[in-house]
Design a protein around this motif. Structure first.
Motif, mmCIF file in Angstrom:
data_model
loop_
_atom_site.group_PDB
_atom_site.id
_atom_site.type_symbol
_atom_site.label_atom_id
_atom_site.label_comp_id
_atom_site.label_asym_id
_atom_site.label_seq_id
_atom_site.Cartn_x
_atom_site.Cartn_y
_atom_site.Cartn_z
ATOM 1 N N THR A 1 -23.628 84.806 41.252
ATOM 2 C CA THR A 1 -24.514 85.141 42.364
ATOM 3 C C THR A 1 -24.137 86.513 42.905
ATOM 4 O OG1 THR A 1 -23.071 84.039 43.972
ATOM 5 C CG2 THR A 1 -24.830 82.721 42.980
ATOM 6 N N ALA A 2 -25.129 87.213 43.424
ATOM 7 C CA ALA A 2 -24.878 88.548 43.970
ATOM 8 C C ALA A 2 -26.011 88.920 44.914
ATOM 9 C CB ALA A 2 -24.748 89.577 42.855
ATOM 10 N N SER A 3 -25.672 89.733 45.896
ATOM 11 C CA SER A 3 -26.666 90.283 46.815
ATOM 12 C C SER A 3 -26.995 91.700 46.362
ATOM 13 C CB SER A 3 -26.130 90.292 48.247
ATOM 14 O OG SER A 3 -25.840 88.968 48.677
ATOM 15 N N ALA A 4 -28.246 92.086 46.529
ATOM 16 C CA ALA A 4 -28.674 93.413 46.090
ATOM 17 C C ALA A 4 -29.852 93.862 46.936
ATOM 18 C CB ALA A 4 -29.044 93.385 44.611
ATOM 19 N N SER A 5 -30.359 95.014 46.611
ATOM 20 C CA SER A 5 -31.534 95.563 47.274
ATOM 21 C C SER A 5 -32.637 95.777 46.253
ATOM 22 C CB SER A 5 -31.186 96.897 47.956
ATOM 23 O OG SER A 5 -30.192 96.723 48.941
ATOM 24 N N ALA A 6 -33.860 95.491 46.650
ATOM 25 C CA ALA A 6 -34.993 95.692 45.757
ATOM 26 C C ALA A 6 -35.080 97.163 45.365
ATOM 27 C CB ALA A 6 -36.288 95.244 46.437
ATOM 28 N N GLY A 7 -35.203 97.405 44.069
ATOM 29 C CA GLY A 7 -35.231 98.763 43.551
ATOM 30 C C GLY A 7 -33.956 99.152 42.834
ATOM 31 N N ASP A 8 -32.877 98.353 43.016
ATOM 32 C CA ASP A 8 -31.623 98.644 42.317
ATOM 33 C C ASP A 8 -31.708 98.228 40.852
ATOM 34 O OD1 ASP A 8 -30.595 99.536 44.686
ATOM 35 O OD2 ASP A 8 -29.421 97.721 45.106
ATOM 36 N N TYR A 9 -30.923 98.893 40.009
ATOM 37 C CA TYR A 9 -30.705 98.467 38.629
ATOM 38 C C TYR A 9 -29.367 97.734 38.598
ATOM 39 C CZ TYR A 9 -34.543 101.230 36.693
ATOM 40 O OH TYR A 9 -35.790 101.736 36.392
ATOM 41 N N LEU A 10 -29.380 96.483 38.195
ATOM 42 C CA LEU A 10 -28.173 95.662 38.176
ATOM 43 C C LEU A 10 -27.766 95.390 36.731
ATOM 44 C CD1 LEU A 10 -29.193 93.104 40.947
ATOM 45 C CD2 LEU A 10 -27.896 95.228 41.210
ATOM 46 N N VAL B 1 -32.303 91.198 48.553
ATOM 47 C CA VAL B 1 -32.647 90.105 47.649
ATOM 48 C C VAL B 1 -31.352 89.445 47.177
ATOM 49 C CG1 VAL B 1 -34.814 91.132 46.853
ATOM 50 C CG2 VAL B 1 -32.694 91.618 45.633
ATOM 51 N N GLY B 2 -31.470 88.209 46.789
ATOM 52 C CA GLY B 2 -30.346 87.501 46.205
ATOM 53 C C GLY B 2 -30.601 87.250 44.726
ATOM 54 N N THR B 3 -29.592 87.420 43.916
ATOM 55 C CA THR B 3 -29.757 87.247 42.469
ATOM 56 C C THR B 3 -28.787 86.185 41.960
ATOM 57 O OG1 THR B 3 -28.158 89.000 41.964
ATOM 58 C CG2 THR B 3 -30.471 89.631 42.176
ATOM 59 N N GLY B 4 -29.229 85.454 40.958
ATOM 60 C CA GLY B 4 -28.389 84.480 40.271
ATOM 61 C C GLY B 4 -28.504 84.695 38.771
ATOM 62 N N LEU B 5 -27.406 84.552 38.065
ATOM 63 C CA LEU B 5 -27.390 84.813 36.624
ATOM 64 C C LEU B 5 -26.524 83.769 35.929
ATOM 65 C CD1 LEU B 5 -28.342 86.995 34.481
ATOM 66 C CD2 LEU B 5 -26.027 87.927 34.681
ATOM 67 N N ARG B 6 -26.989 83.331 34.776
ATOM 68 C CA ARG B 6 -26.216 82.412 33.945
ATOM 69 C C ARG B 6 -26.495 82.739 32.480
ATOM 70 N NH1 ARG B 6 -23.593 77.447 34.022
ATOM 71 N NH2 ARG B 6 -23.797 76.219 32.121
ATOM 72 N N VAL B 7 -25.427 82.817 31.693
ATOM 73 C CA VAL B 7 -25.529 83.069 30.257
ATOM 74 C C VAL B 7 -24.887 81.895 29.524
ATOM 75 C CG1 VAL B 7 -24.956 84.605 28.356
ATOM 76 C CG2 VAL B 7 -25.423 85.562 30.619
ATOM 77 N N GLU B 8 -25.594 81.350 28.581
ATOM 78 C CA GLU B 8 -25.067 80.258 27.767
ATOM 79 C C GLU B 8 -25.516 80.478 26.331
ATOM 80 O OE1 GLU B 8 -26.636 76.955 29.845
ATOM 81 O OE2 GLU B 8 -28.702 77.280 29.188
ATOM 82 N N SER B 9 -24.778 79.882 25.396
ATOM 83 C CA SER B 9 -25.072 80.080 23.978
ATOM 84 C C SER B 9 -25.101 78.754 23.257
ATOM 85 C CB SER B 9 -24.026 81.000 23.325
ATOM 86 O OG SER B 9 -24.147 82.322 23.784
ATOM 87 N N LYS B 10 -25.934 78.702 22.221
ATOM 88 C CA LYS B 10 -25.972 77.573 21.306
ATOM 89 C C LYS B 10 -25.288 77.986 20.013
ATOM 90 C CE LYS B 10 -29.083 74.517 18.750
ATOM 91 N NZ LYS B 10 -30.501 74.169 18.445
#
Length: 266
Positions: free
Chosen positions: A57-66, A168-177
């Motif tokens: 999870t991370a906080s950011a601003s609209a228009g940023d490149y994350l 804005v608030g962002t959430g990210l998850r990476v998983e693999s098969k």
């Protein structure tokens, strides 16, 4: 009778040999990783390193490149899922998630909503990208995903001026098969494509900084060598079955033994 005993012993040996492989290939319970906050970087060089199977999870601003980065090994099929929490009042916004490999080549998504538009008043937008299976080796002209570091870029596309800088608030998850043997190839990279690998594997010099690896992330079990896959198990099973078929065929066609030397009617 002897043929039956030989075939029975061979089948028993086959079962004992295949049992450990089957046990190893069965998915075991993986320890759940705690969610953590990891603010995305602003470029490839400053991408925040994350692990697979972890909620970010991370906080950011609209228009940023994350930017975030994660490791992906051979025979894995990564899936990137991103969520953007939007403020109550906003105009229509289009968000996009892109994935790049260790050579910074943009990798196409097999499926998933890579780009979505949030209508005014929408509270959140969810994005997903399922990559192709990572290959241990590829031709120089191919754009196949290779083992190493992968970069995730999350940003808004065509953002209205009125929404620039909105929190804005962002959430990210990476998983693999783990695809396994069907994706195995005859060959492997000498080194995974991670930042700094060229400096580490080069002639270096007396400067210790040139030998430092810039990326500290790697799969939990380390990078695979590229030669082992479960197709070796099935190759061994096929060889044993072929031997059993040969033994059975010989037993059926050899007859009852030597012919009698006593002439008929003597």
């Amino acid at each position: 009778m002897r043929c039956a005993k030989v075939m029975g012993a061979a089948l028993l040996a086959l079962g004992l040999a295949a049992a450990p492989a089957a046990a190893d290939s069965s998915p075991g319970p993986s320890a759940a990783k705690e969610a953590r906050s990891a603010k995305g970087g602003t470029s490839f060089r400053t991408a925040t390193e994350i692990e697979q199977e972890q909620e970010i999870t991370a906080s950011a601003s609209a228009g940023d490149y994350l930017y975030w980065s994660f490791p992906a090994d051979a025979e894995q099929r990564p899936t990137v899922r991103a969520t953007v929490e939007l403020p109550e009042a906003h105009a229509a916004q289009t968000w996009r998630v892109d994935v790049y490999d260790g050579l910074r080549r943009r990798q196409a998504c097999q499926w998933g909503a890579q780009t979505r538009t949030a209508a005014p008043g929408t509270s959140s937008v969810e994005l997903a990208c399922v990559l192709r299976t990572v290959r241990a080796w590829a031709e120089p002209w191919a754009n196949d995903p290779l083992p190493g570091t992968y970069y995730v870029r999350l940003t808004a596309v065509g953002l209205p001026t009125s929404d620039l800088g909105m929190p804005v608030g962002t959430g990210l998850r990476v998983e693999s098969k783990d695809v396994g043997g069907p994706a195995a190839v005859d060959g492997s990279l000498s080194e995974p494509l991670v930042p700094g690998v060229s400096m580490k594997s080069g002639d270096g010099g007396e400067d210790p900084e040139r030998n430092a690896v810039l990326s500290a992330i790697e799969p939990e079990d380390g990078w695979s060598s590229g030669w082992w896959s479960d197709r070796w198990v099935w190759t061994g099973i096929g060889a044993v079955l072929a031997a059993l078929a040969g033994i059975g065929g010989y037993a059926l066609t050899r007859g009852s033994g030597r012919p009698s030397r006593v002439p008929p009617g003597a």
